[in-house]
Design a protein around this motif. Sequence first.
Motif, short mmCIF file in Angstrom:
data_model
loop_
_atom_site.label_atom_id
_atom_site.label_comp_id
_atom_site.label_asym_id
_atom_site.label_seq_id
_atom_site.Cartn_x
_atom_site.Cartn_y
_atom_site.Cartn_z
N ASN A 247 82.20 64.21 46.66
CA ASN A 247 82.08 65.67 46.55
C ASN A 247 83.42 66.39 46.41
O ASN A 247 83.49 67.61 46.51
N THR A 248 84.48 65.62 46.18
CA THR A 248 85.81 66.22 46.03
C THR A 248 85.91 67.01 44.73
O THR A 248 85.26 66.68 43.74
N TRP A 249 86.74 68.05 44.75
CA TRP A 249 86.96 68.88 43.55
C TRP A 249 87.35 67.99 42.38
O TRP A 249 88.14 67.06 42.51
N PHE A 250 86.81 68.31 41.19
CA PHE A 250 87.01 67.50 39.99
C PHE A 250 88.49 67.35 39.64
O PHE A 250 88.91 66.32 39.12
N GLY A 251 89.28 68.37 39.96
CA GLY A 251 90.71 68.33 39.65
C GLY A 251 91.43 67.19 40.34
O GLY A 251 92.38 66.61 39.80
N PHE A 252 90.97 66.83 41.56
CA PHE A 252 91.60 65.72 42.27
C PHE A 252 91.32 64.39 41.57
O PHE A 252 92.16 63.49 41.56
N LYS A 253 90.13 64.27 41.00
CA LYS A 253 89.78 63.06 40.27
C LYS A 253 90.67 62.92 39.03
O LYS A 253 91.17 61.83 38.72
#
Length: 283
Positions: free
Chosen positions: A187-193
């Motif tokens: 569920n982490t923000w897409f930017g971190f991925k």
Amino acid sequence: MTVFQYLNRDEYSEFVCGCGAAIVNISITFPINKVIFRQMLHGVALKHATNQLFSEGFSTLYRGIGPPLLQKAISTSLMFGTYDAIQRPLANSNMNPNLSKAIAAMMAGTAEATLTPFERVQTLLQDNHYNKQFINMRHVIKVIATEYSATEFYRGFIPVLLRNGPSNVSFFIFRETASTYVIIPPNTWFGFKIFKEFFIGASIGALNSTLFYPCNVLKVHMQSSLGGPFKSVKRAAIEIYKERGHRISYFYRGVHMNCTRSFVSWGIVNVAYENLRLVIKSN
């Protein structure tokens, strides 16, 4: 019939994603690569190489992009696609995982080396000594094909071979190891991925570019000649050593810029590749 008819969706998607990632990457990083090329060829400082390009004008900034765009699109497609096609059956045969990855990566790198003619043409187009002699990629190919032997396209093949296989082994093993240990919660923000994918690809690319930089210097030196006898790696290394003041450190002229370029380049490749895979798998 196409080769994709013999591959399943997962297998041919690796070729497609590799190709797409390379096109995105080259379109963004070509000007940086051209500055580094001038440093490799002439052993000049960053400022001098940059001033060369500015003095030549914007009209020649993307001169020579055709060969690397074609070469990288095909080679990166081969890199990811061939690696996956070879590694899958090896892994299923209960071979040691790292050994299967190393064999597949080395073979993928060897397959990429067959594309040396693209790098050969790119070298001639980017060398300012040939600005008036050659018009474009098509012209270079025509001249070599009609006035020289076919082997002229493969001048500098050995440094390319020495670079591609080992650097591929390093890339795939470190990439998969890093992806295993650097975990992003679902569920982490897409930017971190995106940051994770960029950082992994960028870090490995920067490492490989530094380790194998002398191979590129040798390749450029050998390919800057047109006609005449082929130089051995040993002879090319001696010539560079003498030309650059008998200092081994000058083999690394341009390495900082090259490292920066590779950091950005392989970060872009890894992000583009991973997201293209998601798009293909979701359709």
